[in-house]
Design an enzyme around this catalytic site. Structure first.
Site, PDB file in Angstrom:
ATOM      1  N   LYS A 167     141.336 -43.015   2.957  1.00  0.00           N
ATOM      2  CA  LYS A 167     141.349 -44.370   2.690  1.00  0.00           C
ATOM      3  C   LYS A 167     142.901 -44.869   3.110  1.00  0.00           C
ATOM      4  CE  LYS A 167     138.366 -47.994   1.308  1.00  0.00           C
ATOM      5  NZ  LYS A 167     137.500 -47.590   0.324  1.00  0.00           N
ATOM      6  N   THR A 170     125.571 -52.343   2.766  1.00  0.00           N
ATOM      7  CA  THR A 170     126.224 -51.988   1.422  1.00  0.00           C
ATOM      8  C   THR A 170     125.363 -53.284   0.367  1.00  0.00           C
ATOM      9  OG1 THR A 170     127.875 -51.927   2.461  1.00  0.00           O
ATOM     10  CG2 THR A 170     128.182 -51.887  -0.444  1.00  0.00           C
ATOM     11  N   LYS A 178     137.200 -39.341   5.359  1.00  0.00           N
ATOM     12  CA  LYS A 178     136.008 -41.045   5.425  1.00  0.00           C
ATOM     13  C   LYS A 178     136.743 -41.930   4.658  1.00  0.00           C
ATOM     14  CE  LYS A 178     132.828 -42.967   8.024  1.00  0.00           C
ATOM     15  NZ  LYS A 178     133.665 -43.765   8.123  1.00  0.00           N
ATOM     16  N   SER A 223     127.614 -45.612   7.922  1.00  0.00           N
ATOM     17  CA  SER A 223     128.215 -44.989   9.054  1.00  0.00           C
ATOM     18  C   SER A 223     128.140 -43.905   9.067  1.00  0.00           C
ATOM     19  CB  SER A 223     129.770 -45.422   7.884  1.00  0.00           C
ATOM     20  OG  SER A 223     130.423 -46.913   8.487  1.00  0.00           O
ATOM     21  N   LYS A 283     132.119 -39.833  -3.676  1.00  0.00           N
ATOM     22  CA  LYS A 283     131.244 -40.840  -3.374  1.00  0.00           C
ATOM     23  C   LYS A 283     130.352 -40.234  -2.303  1.00  0.00           C
ATOM     24  CE  LYS A 283     131.845 -45.458  -3.273  1.00  0.00           C
ATOM     25  NZ  LYS A 283     131.893 -46.421  -2.684  1.00  0.00           N
TER      26      LYS A 283
HETATM   27  P1  NAD Z   1     133.686 -60.460   1.118  1.00  0.00           P
HETATM   28  O1  NAD Z   1     135.301 -60.605   1.616  1.00  0.00           O
HETATM   29  O2  NAD Z   1     132.596 -60.442   2.077  1.00  0.00           O
HETATM   30  O3  NAD Z   1     132.822 -61.718   0.216  1.00  0.00           O
HETATM   31  C1  NAD Z   1     133.913 -61.661  -1.514  1.00  0.00           C
HETATM   32  C2  NAD Z   1     132.918 -62.599  -2.213  1.00  0.00           C
HETATM   33  O4  NAD Z   1     133.431 -62.949  -3.359  1.00  0.00           O
HETATM   34  C3  NAD Z   1     133.627 -63.308  -0.783  1.00  0.00           C
HETATM   35  O5  NAD Z   1     132.106 -64.284  -1.796  1.00  0.00           O
HETATM   36  C4  NAD Z   1     134.263 -64.678  -2.023  1.00  0.00           C
HETATM   37  O6  NAD Z   1     134.332 -65.294  -2.513  1.00  0.00           O
HETATM   38  C5  NAD Z   1     133.848 -64.075  -3.812  1.00  0.00           C
HETATM   39  N1  NAD Z   1     135.525 -64.135  -4.515  1.00  0.00           N
HETATM   40  C6  NAD Z   1     135.880 -63.849  -4.367  1.00  0.00           C
HETATM   41  N2  NAD Z   1     137.271 -64.283  -5.626  1.00  0.00           N
HETATM   42  C7  NAD Z   1     135.978 -64.277  -6.708  1.00  0.00           C
HETATM   43  C8  NAD Z   1     135.974 -64.828  -7.956  1.00  0.00           C
HETATM   44  N3  NAD Z   1     136.695 -64.896  -9.034  1.00  0.00           N
HETATM   45  N4  NAD Z   1     134.991 -64.807  -8.973  1.00  0.00           N
HETATM   46  C9  NAD Z   1     133.640 -64.921  -7.483  1.00  0.00           C
HETATM   47  N5  NAD Z   1     133.946 -64.509  -6.266  1.00  0.00           N
HETATM   48  C10 NAD Z   1     134.925 -64.521  -5.804  1.00  0.00           C
HETATM   49  O7  NAD Z   1     133.406 -59.112   0.566  1.00  0.00           O
HETATM   50  P2  NAD Z   1     132.111 -57.951   0.426  1.00  0.00           P
HETATM   51  O8  NAD Z   1     132.158 -56.858   1.784  1.00  0.00           O
HETATM   52  O9  NAD Z   1     131.267 -58.262   0.344  1.00  0.00           O
HETATM   53  O10 NAD Z   1     133.269 -56.788  -0.680  1.00  0.00           O
HETATM   54  C11 NAD Z   1     133.015 -57.715  -2.042  1.00  0.00           C
HETATM   55  C12 NAD Z   1     132.978 -56.388  -2.488  1.00  0.00           C
HETATM   56  O11 NAD Z   1     132.620 -54.950  -2.466  1.00  0.00           O
HETATM   57  C13 NAD Z   1     134.947 -55.435  -2.270  1.00  0.00           C
HETATM   58  O12 NAD Z   1     135.547 -55.505  -3.262  1.00  0.00           O
HETATM   59  C14 NAD Z   1     134.806 -54.038  -1.427  1.00  0.00           C
HETATM   60  O13 NAD Z   1     135.240 -53.768  -1.820  1.00  0.00           O
HETATM   61  C15 NAD Z   1     133.488 -53.572  -2.297  1.00  0.00           C
HETATM   62  N6  NAD Z   1     132.706 -53.349  -0.823  1.00  0.00           N
HETATM   63  C16 NAD Z   1     132.355 -52.959  -0.046  1.00  0.00           C
HETATM   64  C17 NAD Z   1     131.549 -53.199   0.595  1.00  0.00           C
HETATM   65  C18 NAD Z   1     130.952 -53.431   1.955  1.00  0.00           C
HETATM   66  O14 NAD Z   1     130.319 -52.865   2.876  1.00  0.00           O
HETATM   67  N7  NAD Z   1     131.083 -54.436   2.528  1.00  0.00           N
HETATM   68  C19 NAD Z   1     131.659 -51.089   0.520  1.00  0.00           C
HETATM   69  C20 NAD Z   1     131.815 -50.769  -0.346  1.00  0.00           C
HETATM   70  C21 NAD Z   1     132.331 -52.032  -1.750  1.00  0.00           C
END
Ligand code: NAD
Length: 458
Positions: free
Chosen positions: A115, A200, A79, A391, A103
């Site tokens: 992944k 999340t 997953k 999920s 995790k």
């Molecule tokens: P997203 O694309 O919706 O948001 C990312 C945010 O980060 C945006 O606001 C973007 O403008 C900002 N950003 C990009 N570069 C930046 C910088 N240098 N400084 C400050 N802000 C910056 O992504 P998300 O879904 O919110 O996920 C964020 C992180 O969390 C990712 O690394 C993702 O792998 C991780 N993650 C997300 C989930 C999920 O369910 N959404 C689950 C586990 C991990």
């Protein structure tokens, strides 16, 4: 992710040194068992790679590299998400798959770890081309995917739309077979779960809130009597009105910031938020609901000039995006990208509590440096599991074709994360390891026990 490997090895060592762990281990000496487990957990079961043949709208045919890494199915079907990003490579995908195995084991989910990745910048493709790329991904990997084999979900660069398309293609290829739980993170109308989008971000804030409001408050006396430096860091903040900064205001960061803003249990002030363009700061606290509303109407972007701040009816100073990490705040929530705190800025970090929403936002060197200084880091493996937990509920709902209300989903999410926190926190505050290592120890114990019971150490 070298750090991930070293923590796995250190955790396995600590586990195998405890003679009470698997006391009837007969086939091997403990040292042999340690080496076998390192080998089993360090390498993925399979790395599948293909070059998707895609006809672009301009008539050109391109070959796009795509991966699916299946790290471990010890606990259940593989997953993990599928990432669309130009920098995706097999090593990165394999490390993220390994993190998923750990995790899922930590949170007692009946899944292994996997992944996927596609080497594209999705912004450079038309909607029609992206639709074709998603279909091709399913066609090329169709034999190895399925509700009881390997269940993908969204990741960076993918979302509900892509999961809907992929599930649709899976259904076409497998007529008459179960398909609803072949992909998670789908739209609600297409069999997705209510609450999945917020899961999340809500989970990230929940880990912080539960630790500070419930666990630390309820165990004040015991924690005060320990020598544990992290317990003292937590106690210093428990009655304080904490100043919070959130890096990243996307799906995860905006929900976590809103949770912090609305939290009645703790007197927080979210004083700074940033996205890829700007940082917004207000020492009295930002109006997070107004900022969320603004981003919803502006393609996900925060106000980036005075005019847009007036439009948003929000009072804030516009500052340099990267200065957020070094602000004089109590709590930093990292919700943007990997490797944000590193060798060059680690000495300037002032927050005493850091919550990792993103995967791997702190480099190995910075992680050790901050832990040595007694900074309490709630690691990704613990904090950002809300997405995969919901999920799991989506997978179960798809199986049963019975759907939960949003309220039920959030209740189950918090109940599950609470169980993990109640298992980990007493160990963490009772011994000298950082929280990340405590989580890894718990995961490798579970995985080692199951591998042993399944006869994999013979
Ligand atoms: P997203 O694309 O919706 O948001 C990312 C945010 O980060 C945006 O606001 C973007 O403008 C900002 N950003 C990009 N570069 C930046 C910088 N240098 N400084 C400050 N802000 C910056 O992504 P998300 O879904 O919110 O996920 C964020 C992180 O969390 C990712 O690394 C993702 O792998 C991780 N993650 C997300 C989930 C999920 O369910 N959404 C689950 C586990 C991990």
């Amino acid at each position: 992710m070298q750090r991930q490997q070293s923590i796995i090895e250190e955790s396995l060592k600590a586990v195998m040194e405890d003679e009470e762990f698997l006391p009837d281990l007969k086939a091997q000496t403990r040292d042999q068992a340690y080496k076998s487990l390192v080998a089993l957990l360090s390498t993925p079961n399979h790395i599948h790679k293909s070059f998707l043949r895609v006809a672009l709208e301009n008539g050109t045919i391109v070959r796009i590299p795509a991966f699916r890494v299946q790290h471990s199915d010890t606990v259940g079907p593989y997953k993990g998400g599928i990432r669309f990003h130009h920098s995706v490579n097999d090593e990165e995908v394999a490390n993220l798959a390994k993190l998923m195995t750990l995790k899922n084991a930590l949170h007692e989910l009946p899944f292994g770890g996997g992944k996927g990745g596609v080497v594209i910048n999705p912004k450079e493709y038309t909607v029609k081309e992206l639709n074709l790329i998603c279909k091709k991904y399913v066609q090329y990997f169709n034999d190895i995917l399925g509700p009881d084999k390997d269940i993908p979900a969204p990741d960076v660069g993918t979302g509900e739309r892509e999961m809907d398309w992929m599930m649709g293609e899976f259904k076409n290829i497998h007529p008459g077979e179960p398909y609803r739980n072949s992909f998670t993170g789908k739209s609600v109308v297409n069999g997705g779960s209510l609450g999945r989008r917020e899961a999340t971000g809500k989970g990230v804030y929940f880990t912080f809130r539960y630790m500070m409001h419930n666990f630390v408050k309820e165990n004040k006396k015991w924690l005060g009597d320990t020598e544990n430096i992290f317990a003292h860091a937590a106690l210093d903040h428990v009655e304080k009105k904490s100043k919070i900064a959130v890096q990243g205001f996307g799906n995860l960061g905006s929900v976590a910031a809103l949770e912090a803003y609305q939290c009645n249990y703790l007197q927080n002030k979210v004083v700074a938020v940033s996205d890829a363009n700007v940082m917004l700061y207000n020492e009295d606290g930002l109006d997070i609901p107004a900022l969320v509303k603004f981003t919803e109407d502006h393609d996900g972007e925060l106000p980036k000039n005075e005019e847009e701040l007036v439009e948003c009816e929000s009072k804030a100073e516009i500052k340099n995006r990267d200065d957020l990490l070094e602000m004089d705040v109590d709590v930093l929530i990292l919700a943007a990208l990997e490797d944000q705190i590193h060798e060059d800025n680690m000495e300037n970090i002032k927050a005493k509590i850091i919550v990792e929403g993103a995967n791997g936002p702190i480099t190995e060197k910075a992680d050790s440096y901050l832990a040595d200084k007694g900074i309490l880091i709630i690691p990704d493996i613990l904090a950002n599991a809300g997405g995969v937990i919901v999920s799991y509920y989506e997978w179960v709902q798809g199986r049963e074709a019975q759907f939960l209300t949003e309220e039920e989903v959030f209740k189950r999410l918090y109940d599950k994360m609470k169980v993990t926190m109640d298992t980990i926190l007493p160990q963490f505050f009772g011994d000298p390891f950082p929280l990340r290592q405590n989580c890894y120890i718990h995961s490798v114990m579970k995985l080692s026990t199951i591998m042993y019971r399944q006869g994999k150490l013979y």
